[in-house]
Design a protein around this motif. Structure first.
Motif, PDB file in Angstrom:
ATOM      1  N   SER A 194    -124.636  31.421  -2.579  1.00 26.20           N
ATOM      2  CA  SER A 194    -124.801  30.161  -3.291  1.00 26.20           C
ATOM      3  C   SER A 194    -126.102  30.166  -4.059  1.00 26.20           C
ATOM      4  CB  SER A 194    -124.817  28.988  -2.297  1.00 26.20           C
ATOM      5  OG  SER A 194    -123.615  28.913  -1.586  1.00 26.20           O
ATOM      6  N   CYS A 195    -126.083  29.514  -5.206  1.00 27.43           N
ATOM      7  CA  CYS A 195    -127.274  29.350  -6.022  1.00 27.43           C
ATOM      8  C   CYS A 195    -127.395  27.865  -6.330  1.00 27.43           C
ATOM      9  CB  CYS A 195    -127.169  30.160  -7.303  1.00 27.43           C
ATOM     10  SG  CYS A 195    -128.536  29.925  -8.471  1.00 27.43           S
ATOM     11  N   ALA A 196    -128.387  27.231  -5.720  1.00 25.67           N
ATOM     12  CA  ALA A 196    -128.626  25.813  -5.956  1.00 25.67           C
ATOM     13  C   ALA A 196    -129.665  25.660  -7.055  1.00 25.67           C
ATOM     14  CB  ALA A 196    -129.107  25.149  -4.674  1.00 25.67           C
ATOM     15  N   ALA A 197    -129.346  24.846  -8.032  1.00 24.44           N
ATOM     16  CA  ALA A 197    -130.246  24.668  -9.170  1.00 24.44           C
ATOM     17  C   ALA A 197    -130.765  23.248  -9.218  1.00 24.44           C
ATOM     18  CB  ALA A 197    -129.515  24.999 -10.464  1.00 24.44           C
ATOM     19  N   SER A 198    -132.038  23.124  -9.459  1.00 21.25           N
ATOM     20  CA  SER A 198    -132.634  21.804  -9.663  1.00 21.25           C
ATOM     21  C   SER A 198    -133.278  21.776 -11.039  1.00 21.25           C
ATOM     22  CB  SER A 198    -133.674  21.507  -8.579  1.00 21.25           C
ATOM     23  OG  SER A 198    -134.705  22.472  -8.615  1.00 21.25           O
ATOM     24  N   GLY A 199    -133.143  20.672 -11.704  1.00 18.63           N
ATOM     25  CA  GLY A 199    -133.652  20.574 -13.054  1.00 18.63           C
ATOM     26  C   GLY A 199    -132.700  19.768 -13.893  1.00 18.63           C
TER      27      GLY A 199
ATOM     28  N   ASN B 287    -120.494  21.956 -11.754  1.00 20.81           N
ATOM     29  CA  ASN B 287    -121.475  21.145 -12.476  1.00 20.81           C
ATOM     30  C   ASN B 287    -121.795  19.831 -11.764  1.00 20.81           C
ATOM     31  OD1 ASN B 287    -121.970  22.950 -14.608  1.00 20.81           O
ATOM     32  ND2 ASN B 287    -120.195  22.232 -15.742  1.00 20.81           N
ATOM     33  N   ALA B 288    -120.887  19.375 -10.930  1.00 22.48           N
ATOM     34  CA  ALA B 288    -121.131  18.129 -10.199  1.00 22.48           C
ATOM     35  C   ALA B 288    -122.145  18.332  -9.075  1.00 22.48           C
ATOM     36  CB  ALA B 288    -119.828  17.592  -9.638  1.00 22.48           C
ATOM     37  N   LYS B 289    -122.175  19.549  -8.515  1.00 23.67           N
ATOM     38  CA  LYS B 289    -123.061  19.828  -7.393  1.00 23.67           C
ATOM     39  C   LYS B 289    -124.272  20.670  -7.783  1.00 23.67           C
ATOM     40  CE  LYS B 289    -119.377  19.666  -3.926  1.00 23.67           C
ATOM     41  NZ  LYS B 289    -118.663  20.393  -2.855  1.00 23.67           N
ATOM     42  N   ASN B 290    -124.401  21.002  -9.069  1.00 16.03           N
ATOM     43  CA  ASN B 290    -125.495  21.876  -9.518  1.00 16.03           C
ATOM     44  C   ASN B 290    -125.532  23.168  -8.702  1.00 16.03           C
ATOM     45  OD1 ASN B 290    -126.114  19.755 -11.201  1.00 16.03           O
ATOM     46  ND2 ASN B 290    -128.294  19.794 -10.777  1.00 16.03           N
ATOM     47  N   MET B 291    -124.376  23.800  -8.568  1.00 15.45           N
ATOM     48  CA  MET B 291    -124.268  24.970  -7.706  1.00 15.45           C
ATOM     49  C   MET B 291    -123.444  26.056  -8.403  1.00 15.45           C
ATOM     50  SD  MET B 291    -125.130  25.593  -4.384  1.00 15.45           S
ATOM     51  CE  MET B 291    -124.967  24.058  -3.486  1.00 15.45           C
ATOM     52  N   VAL B 292    -123.852  27.280  -8.190  1.00 16.73           N
ATOM     53  CA  VAL B 292    -123.074  28.434  -8.637  1.00 16.73           C
ATOM     54  C   VAL B 292    -122.786  29.293  -7.412  1.00 16.73           C
ATOM     55  CG1 VAL B 292    -123.011  30.470 -10.108  1.00 16.73           C
ATOM     56  CG2 VAL B 292    -124.132  28.395 -10.905  1.00 16.73           C
ATOM     57  N   ILE B 293    -121.543  29.672  -7.272  1.00 14.85           N
ATOM     58  CA  ILE B 293    -121.099  30.413  -6.091  1.00 14.85           C
ATOM     59  C   ILE B 293    -120.596  31.789  -6.492  1.00 14.85           C
ATOM     60  CG2 ILE B 293    -119.530  30.428  -4.132  1.00 14.85           C
ATOM     61  CD1 ILE B 293    -121.534  28.169  -4.008  1.00 14.85           C
ATOM     62  N   LEU B 294    -120.895  32.768  -5.658  1.00 17.40           N
ATOM     63  CA  LEU B 294    -120.314  34.101  -5.817  1.00 17.40           C
ATOM     64  C   LEU B 294    -119.602  34.453  -4.513  1.00 17.40           C
ATOM     65  CD1 LEU B 294    -120.026  36.608  -7.672  1.00 17.40           C
ATOM     66  CD2 LEU B 294    -121.968  37.586  -6.426  1.00 17.40           C
ATOM     67  N   HIS B 295    -118.271  34.463  -4.586  1.00 14.80           N
ATOM     68  CA  HIS B 295    -117.481  34.896  -3.433  1.00 14.80           C
ATOM     69  C   HIS B 295    -117.293  36.402  -3.535  1.00 14.80           C
ATOM     70  CE1 HIS B 295    -116.110  31.027  -1.745  1.00 14.80           C
ATOM     71  NE2 HIS B 295    -116.173  30.586  -2.974  1.00 14.80           N
TER      72      HIS B 295
ATOM     73  N   THR C 175    -124.392  46.929  -0.891  1.00 13.15           N
ATOM     74  CA  THR C 175    -125.660  46.550  -0.275  1.00 13.15           C
ATOM     75  C   THR C 175    -126.733  46.441  -1.344  1.00 13.15           C
ATOM     76  OG1 THR C 175    -125.132  47.557   1.853  1.00 13.15           O
ATOM     77  CG2 THR C 175    -127.469  47.306   1.305  1.00 13.15           C
ATOM     78  N   ALA C 176    -127.341  45.261  -1.435  1.00 13.36           N
ATOM     79  CA  ALA C 176    -128.294  45.016  -2.504  1.00 13.36           C
ATOM     80  C   ALA C 176    -128.983  43.677  -2.278  1.00 13.36           C
ATOM     81  CB  ALA C 176    -127.584  44.984  -3.861  1.00 13.36           C
ATOM     82  N   ILE C 177    -130.018  43.445  -3.065  1.00 14.67           N
ATOM     83  CA  ILE C 177    -130.590  42.108  -3.181  1.00 14.67           C
ATOM     84  C   ILE C 177    -129.878  41.450  -4.359  1.00 14.67           C
ATOM     85  CG2 ILE C 177    -132.644  40.725  -3.569  1.00 14.67           C
ATOM     86  CD1 ILE C 177    -134.287  43.081  -2.523  1.00 14.67           C
ATOM     87  N   TYR C 178    -129.322  40.295  -4.122  1.00 12.84           N
ATOM     88  CA  TYR C 178    -128.558  39.588  -5.148  1.00 12.84           C
ATOM     89  C   TYR C 178    -129.405  38.442  -5.703  1.00 12.84           C
ATOM     90  CZ  TYR C 178    -124.407  42.212  -3.950  1.00 12.84           C
ATOM     91  OH  TYR C 178    -123.506  43.236  -3.760  1.00 12.84           O
ATOM     92  N   TYR C 179    -129.461  38.388  -7.025  1.00 12.64           N
ATOM     93  CA  TYR C 179    -130.273  37.395  -7.718  1.00 12.64           C
ATOM     94  C   TYR C 179    -129.398  36.488  -8.576  1.00 12.64           C
ATOM     95  CZ  TYR C 179    -134.144  40.586  -6.656  1.00 12.64           C
ATOM     96  OH  TYR C 179    -135.061  41.396  -6.022  1.00 12.64           O
ATOM     97  N   CYS C 180    -129.709  35.213  -8.533  1.00 15.06           N
ATOM     98  CA  CYS C 180    -129.092  34.242  -9.424  1.00 15.06           C
ATOM     99  C   CYS C 180    -129.994  34.096 -10.650  1.00 15.06           C
ATOM    100  CB  CYS C 180    -128.967  32.912  -8.696  1.00 15.06           C
ATOM    101  SG  CYS C 180    -128.309  31.568  -9.682  1.00 15.06           S
ATOM    102  N   ALA C 181    -129.398  34.030 -11.817  1.00 13.84           N
ATOM    103  CA  ALA C 181    -130.162  33.905 -13.052  1.00 13.84           C
ATOM    104  C   ALA C 181    -129.494  32.894 -13.965  1.00 13.84           C
ATOM    105  CB  ALA C 181    -130.268  35.253 -13.761  1.00 13.84           C
ATOM    106  N   SER C 182    -130.295  32.277 -14.815  1.00 12.06           N
ATOM    107  CA  SER C 182    -129.750  31.253 -15.697  1.00 12.06           C
ATOM    108  C   SER C 182    -130.419  31.284 -17.062  1.00 12.06           C
ATOM    109  CB  SER C 182    -129.945  29.864 -15.063  1.00 12.06           C
ATOM    110  OG  SER C 182    -129.356  28.867 -15.868  1.00 12.06           O
TER     111      SER C 182
END
Length: 126
Positions: free
Chosen positions: A21-26, A74-82, A91-98
């Protein structure tokens, strides 16, 4: 300004699943495109999946092979990667970007994204 916080990483075995999950504020979340990148040991960050600001356009790296799904709420300001059917090479470090593109599309390169989360570790054991 956008602040991104990832969560949901962890350790699974081959064939397992993770939900990142990627929670965004702004402001104006619904005008931002999002992507997930990952960094595997010894390598640069690579694109995993991207979505346009409406969520109607998505792109996946070839190595995903239908195993992952990116979604934007868009209602929850969230981006999900299933992520399903995980393999040790995931195996990796996963980054959310915008980024805030001038239209309803996404970028594919790290240099096009101005906002980044701190990353979350995903580990897949054989």
């Amino acid at each position: 300004q956008l602040n991104l916080v990832e969560s949901g990483g962890g350790a699974v075995h081959t064939g397992g699943a993770l939900r990142l999950s990627c929670a965004a504020s702004g402001r104006a979340f619904d005008t931002y495109a999002f992507a997930w990148f990952r960094r595997t040991p010894g390598n640069e960050r690579e694109l995993v999946a991207a979505t346009s600001w409406s969520g109607s356009k998505t792109h996946y790296a070839e190595f995903v092979e239908g195993r992952f799904t990116i979604s934007k709420d868009n209602a929850k300001n969230m981006v999900i990667l299933h992520m399903n059917n995980l393999e040790p090479y995931d195996t990796a470090i996963y980054y959310c970007a915008s980024s805030n593109p001038p239209g309803d599309f996404y970028w594919l390169d790290t240099t096009d994204y101005g906002y980044w989360g701190q990353g979350t570790q995903g580990t897949v054991a054989s």
